[in-house]
Design a protein around this motif. Structure first.
Motif, PDB file in Angstrom:
ATOM      1  N   ILE A 135       0.835  -1.200   0.000  1.00 37.90           N
ATOM      2  CA  ILE A 135       0.000   0.000   0.000  1.00 37.90           C
ATOM      3  C   ILE A 135       0.877   1.262   0.000  1.00 37.90           C
ATOM      4  O   ILE A 135       0.593   2.222  -0.711  1.00 37.90           O
ATOM      5  N   ILE A 138       2.201   1.778  -3.434  1.00 36.43           N
ATOM      6  CA  ILE A 138       1.160   2.287  -4.325  1.00 36.43           C
ATOM      7  C   ILE A 138       0.973   3.785  -4.094  1.00 36.43           C
ATOM      8  O   ILE A 138       0.916   4.581  -5.021  1.00 36.43           O
ATOM      9  N   THR A 150      -0.889   1.388 -10.562  1.00 36.83           N
ATOM     10  CA  THR A 150      -1.217   0.950  -9.211  1.00 36.83           C
ATOM     11  C   THR A 150      -1.731  -0.482  -9.156  1.00 36.83           C
ATOM     12  O   THR A 150      -1.763  -1.082  -8.101  1.00 36.83           O
ATOM     13  N   PHE A 151      -2.192  -1.018 -10.267  1.00 37.38           N
ATOM     14  CA  PHE A 151      -2.741  -2.381 -10.194  1.00 37.38           C
ATOM     15  C   PHE A 151      -2.626  -3.077 -11.551  1.00 37.38           C
ATOM     16  O   PHE A 151      -2.367  -2.434 -12.563  1.00 37.38           O
ATOM     17  N   SER A 253      -3.226  -9.784  -4.149  1.00 34.69           N
ATOM     18  CA  SER A 253      -4.510  -9.139  -3.919  1.00 34.69           C
ATOM     19  C   SER A 253      -4.348  -7.634  -3.699  1.00 34.69           C
ATOM     20  O   SER A 253      -5.225  -6.878  -4.056  1.00 34.69           O
ATOM     21  N   VAL A 254      -3.209  -7.201  -3.169  1.00 37.38           N
ATOM     22  CA  VAL A 254      -3.004  -5.754  -3.035  1.00 37.38           C
ATOM     23  C   VAL A 254      -2.880  -5.104  -4.414  1.00 37.38           C
ATOM     24  O   VAL A 254      -3.450  -4.053  -4.662  1.00 37.38           O
ATOM     25  N   PHE A 255      -2.151  -5.748  -5.316  1.00 43.54           N
ATOM     26  CA  PHE A 255      -1.909  -5.152  -6.624  1.00 43.54           C
ATOM     27  C   PHE A 255      -2.876  -5.648  -7.694  1.00 43.54           C
ATOM     28  O   PHE A 255      -2.692  -5.356  -8.859  1.00 43.54           O
ATOM     29  N   GLN A 256      -3.887  -6.384  -7.282  1.00 41.27           N
ATOM     30  CA  GLN A 256      -4.822  -6.970  -8.247  1.00 41.27           C
ATOM     31  C   GLN A 256      -4.033  -7.660  -9.366  1.00 41.27           C
ATOM     32  O   GLN A 256      -4.296  -7.482 -10.540  1.00 41.27           O
ATOM     33  N   PRO A 258      -3.281 -10.656 -11.543  1.00 41.41           N
ATOM     34  CA  PRO A 258      -4.193 -11.769 -11.846  1.00 41.41           C
ATOM     35  C   PRO A 258      -3.532 -13.141 -11.821  1.00 41.41           C
ATOM     36  O   PRO A 258      -3.522 -13.860 -12.803  1.00 41.41           O
TER      37      PRO A 258
END
Lengths: 312, 530
Positions: A135, A138, A150-151, A253-256, A258
């Protein structure tokens, strides 16, 4: 055997995660229909029947269909595997190629200011949770400086069944923050380990003799000392690579990102049992394979093991 | 000097943009999850239905203000109570070129009745469907149904020829298998947007359908949807300018969005009512220290609960002023709402204590409230606030908060409604009060599929009778009177403790104009980019 045990434990936990059916239907679906689906999916069967079916299918490489995606789990995992492996590989590389030199440096120059800075930083790396580091990254690089996305994974290119982000600039940019976040803990761990081992080896007699023989310092440090510190480092790094893959969950999961970790987290939220089961078994498989590779590597690094083997 | 150059550049860019007739306008948005399937009949859930509504269309549709308008139907009439004649729009084409006609309507209705479908209930509202000519169909309902077309707005129409060609004539089944797999990953509707690329959980790309029959106000040519699970990541991506719109935004992040430049929070009342329900039927509560009797069976105790809740405080402290305190189980947007009945119970803890003493519990009692913690806006916090308020009248409430998967597994019918006191939110799918009467206020009755979500089994024969009549009454004024009467009884007997309508919570970039529908549906038809 390990995988069977993992599957067994996983299965005995699944009964506590909730009822998947309610996530698969809308609020207007009647109770009778919900029960019908439950029965069709075999969720009402006794525990050992469910487990037995799972093991038999798994042996045939069949993991069933995801409740949420309505597609075969093997397809889903294959789709997500490249993302996780690319991320894990690069964070492993970062951890090794920065961690080992830092460890050597701090061992050889114990009193220097830089060493002290490294040691302080490593403390932060070990103690801050991955989630928070992610976080903060980001916030700093994504929101304030706006240098990095960011993701997500950026643009990906499909090479056969493998989707790679390594062929596009946006893919590389997207990789930096998650890879560093994931690497940070491992890096500091490797650094501290190398430092401790190195210090120990430097105290041993053969190093003293080497020095007495008048070998150049460089050669003593890197040829003799370093080589002897590597055995435990390889063990730990190998095991850590397994955990990088396994614990990519949080970073993903923080950075999405995949990857499989994200798939697993979503599966938990929606009680997607086939995905959870397949993921856990797969991670167990990774650990088994990695341990095997680590054991094999010993032979190359440590000649004593080879001699022992030969004697037997 | 530098700023001057920048300005010059900006002017030049604008000039170029204005000059080129074909401006590409890309709209990027994120939600907390992805749709489970592209199959329009696979899951009857708001987000999925709203998402697919950009691609598929139904006979009727809801406008931005949730008014019902014709869509693929041109008009409809109800010549006999159980018979509907629906005239279809002519000249409409599916995205892959097929013509839309009566066969597609009947085919889609039948597909909704197939095994994997989650639309069986909705499709079951029609008993029989007949083709009169290519652009007229006749629908027969099992009993008179005044809100048939409200329900039909969610029954999306697929192309019969396309479905048969791709072996997807039956709905995608959770069990997998070949049947239906094609529609799970591919879509072909009549709507204004075409899905050109789909990576589940990663990215879905929409392109404008140039041959769309309607004339929506949107100017976007491309839409990119990415699910972003973590709220913090979602908000960061909006502020950093990578996304144009995100939802939901956590209530506590509103201030951050207000302070950040170039973005703003967008909030409005959602049609979802949050309320507390009580077990008023068991002879002994499952989770309480009172044994041998059920205090909540006594209307005085329920009244005491109602007057102990300070809705204003929940509105101000928990929801930061963004909710709408409610006295009814339906929101103002829902057909059958009555302003007069919507006044919340007054906050009067003294009265509550008196009522408790009268009922024989002067020192209160203990009870456990079941609460989801990832389903509604601030759900767990509402439960905690309510527990604190009830503590003031001597009722000790233990809050048992769990993720939605576990919460619903515990409290729903499949687990025999294992709860004594709970928090739930409800938006009637049909936007009509009859849905609330059936699901929340009728006595539990498995065979008749009534009271399915009436976990506490509040039961009143008079409301049941009214519910039946409302279901088939076609005169709006008479119908409203009956709905009012039923709600009045429920209110007097404190069937439920309504809390509020929760706020919609979106975040947008400046320069994006969008209609925020009260059912939390993002309709791309309403998105205009500057």
């Amino acid at each position: 055997m390990v995988m069977l045990a993992v599957a067994f434990i996983a299965f005995s936990l699944f009964r506590y995660v909730g009822n998947p059916i309610n996530n698969m239907v809308g609020q207007d679906t009647s109770i009778a229909e919900r029960e019908e689906i439950r029965k069709q999916l075999g969720l009402d069967d006794p525990f050992f029947v469910q487990f037995g079916n799972f093991v038999i299918d798994a042996v045939h490489g069949e993991f069933g269909s995801s409740y949420r995606h309505r597609r075969p789990v093997s397809d889903l995992l294959a789709e997500r595997l490249p993302a996780t492996l690319e991320l894990s590989f690069f964070s492993g590389m970062i951890a090794l190629f920065i961690g080992i030199p830092m460890g050597i440096y701090t061992a050889l120059n114990r009193k220097s200011v830089l060493s002290k800075i490294f040691m302080t930083l490593s403390l932060i790396g070990v103690s801050l949770p991955t989630f928070l580091i992610g976080i903060l990254f980001i916030l700093f690089f994504g929101v304030i400086l706006q240098w990095l996305p960011t993701f997500g994974r950026g643009e990906v290119v499909q090479v056969g069944w493998w989707s790679t982000g390594l062929l596009t600039i946006s893919g590389w940019k997207a990789l930096i923050m998650p890879a560093v976040t994931l690497a940070l803990f491992q890096m500091t761990l490797i650094m501290r380990l190398v430092r401790a081992e190195m210090l120990e080896v430097l105290q041993t007699d053969f190093i003293k003799f080497a020095r007495a023989r008048g070998l150049p310092t460089r050669s003593v440090h890197f040829r003799h000392a370093l080589k002897n510190t590597l055995v435990p480092v390889i063990t730990i790094t190998g095991l850590q690579f397994g955990s990088i893959i396994a614990f990519a969950i949080i970073t993903e999961s923080v950075f999405q990102w995949p990857g499989m970790g994200l798939l697993f987290i979503q599966a938990i939220h929606e009680v997607d049992i086939p995905v959870m089961a397949a993921y856990l078994v797969m991670i167990a498989l990774f650990f088994v394979v990695i341990n095997l590779i680590v054991d094999i590597l010993y032979f190359f690094v440590d000649p004593r093991l080879r001699v022992d083997r030969a004697a037997v | 000097m530098k700023t001057f150059t920048k300005r010059l550049l900006a002017v030049a860019t604008l000039a170029i943009l204005a000059a080129s007739p074909l401006q590409a306008k890309t709209f990027k948005w994120a939600f907390q999850g992805d749709v489970q399937s592209l199959d329009p009949h696979a899951l009857n859930e708001t987000f999925t239905m709203g998402f697919m509504g950009n691609v598929y269309e139904a006979l009727s549709a809801y406008t931005d203000d949730l008014e019902l308008v014709p869509a693929l139907a041109e008009s409809w009439s109800n010549p006999e109570p159980s018979k509907w004649i629906i005239k279809l729009r002519k000249g409409v084409k599916f995205q892959e070129g097929g013509d839309f006609n009566a066969d597609d309507v009947i085919f889609s209705w039948k597909r909704c009745l197939s095994e994997g479908s989650d639309m069986k209930g909705r499709a079951g509202l029609i008993k029989e469907m007949k083709k009169i000519d290519d652009y007229t169909v006749e629908a027969i309902t099992p009993s008179p149904n005044p809100i048939l077309m409200q329900e039909m707005a969610w029954l999306y129409i697929m192309d019969k020829e396309w479905s048969i060609e791709h072996k997807t004539a039956e709905t995608t089944n959770v069990k997998g298998g070949e049947e239906g797999n094609y529609a799970n990953m591919h879509a072909n509707g009549t709507g204004p947007f075409i899905i050109t690329d789909r990576q589940p959980d990663v990215k879905t790309i929409f392109k404008r359908n140039e041959n769309y029959w309607g004339n929506p106000k949107t100017n976007i040519t491309e839409g990119i949807f990415t699910p972003v699970k973590q709220a913090a990541t979602r908000v960061a991506a909006l502020i950093s300018g990578e996304l144009d719109l995100i939802y939901p935004v956590p209530v506590q992040d509103w201030k951050r969005l207000e302070k950040a430049s170039g973005v703003k929070p967008l909030s409005g009342p959602e049609a979802r009512t949050i309320f507390l329900g009580m077990d008023s039927s068991r002879d002994e509560l499952l989770y309480s220290n009172i044994k041998g009797k059920n205090p909540l069976k006594d209307v005085r105790v329920r009244k005491a609960f109602a007057h102990a809740l300070n809705l204003e405080a929940i509105h101000k402290k928990v929801m930061r002023g963004a909710s709408t305190p409610a006295g009814l189980l339906v929101a103002p947007q829902v057909n059958g709402f009555s302003e007069a009945l919507n006044t919340p119970y007054s906050y009067d803890p003294e009265l509550s204590k008196k009522l408790l003493a009268e009922a024989g519990y002067p020192d209160g009692f203990e009870i456990t409230i079941d609460c989801p913690n990832n389903r509604y806006v601030n759900d767990e916090k509402i439960c905690q606030a309510a527990a604190g308020m009830l503590a003031k009248i001597g009722v000790k409430v233990e809050v048992f908060a769990q993720p939605k998967s576990k919460y619903f597994a515990k409290v729903l019918a499949q687990n025999n409604y294992d709860t004594s006191f709970y928090l739930l939110g409800w938006t009637p799918g049909s936007m009509d009060s009859h849905n609330v009467l059936i699901n929340l206020l009728s006595c539990q009755n498995k065979e008749k599929k009534m009271g399915t979500f009436n976990f506490g089994n509040y039961c009143n024969a008079e409301i049941d009778a009214l519910t039946d009549k409302v279901g088939s009454e076609t005169n709006p004024a008479k119908r409203q009177a009956m709905i009012d009467k039923a709600f009045k009884i429920a209110k007097d007997e404190v069937a439920y403790l309504p809390i509020h309508q929760q706020p919609l919570s979106w975040g947008v970039r400046d320069g994006v104009s969008v209609s925020q529908r009260a059912d939390n549906v993002l309709d791309l038809r309403s998105v205009v980019l500057q």
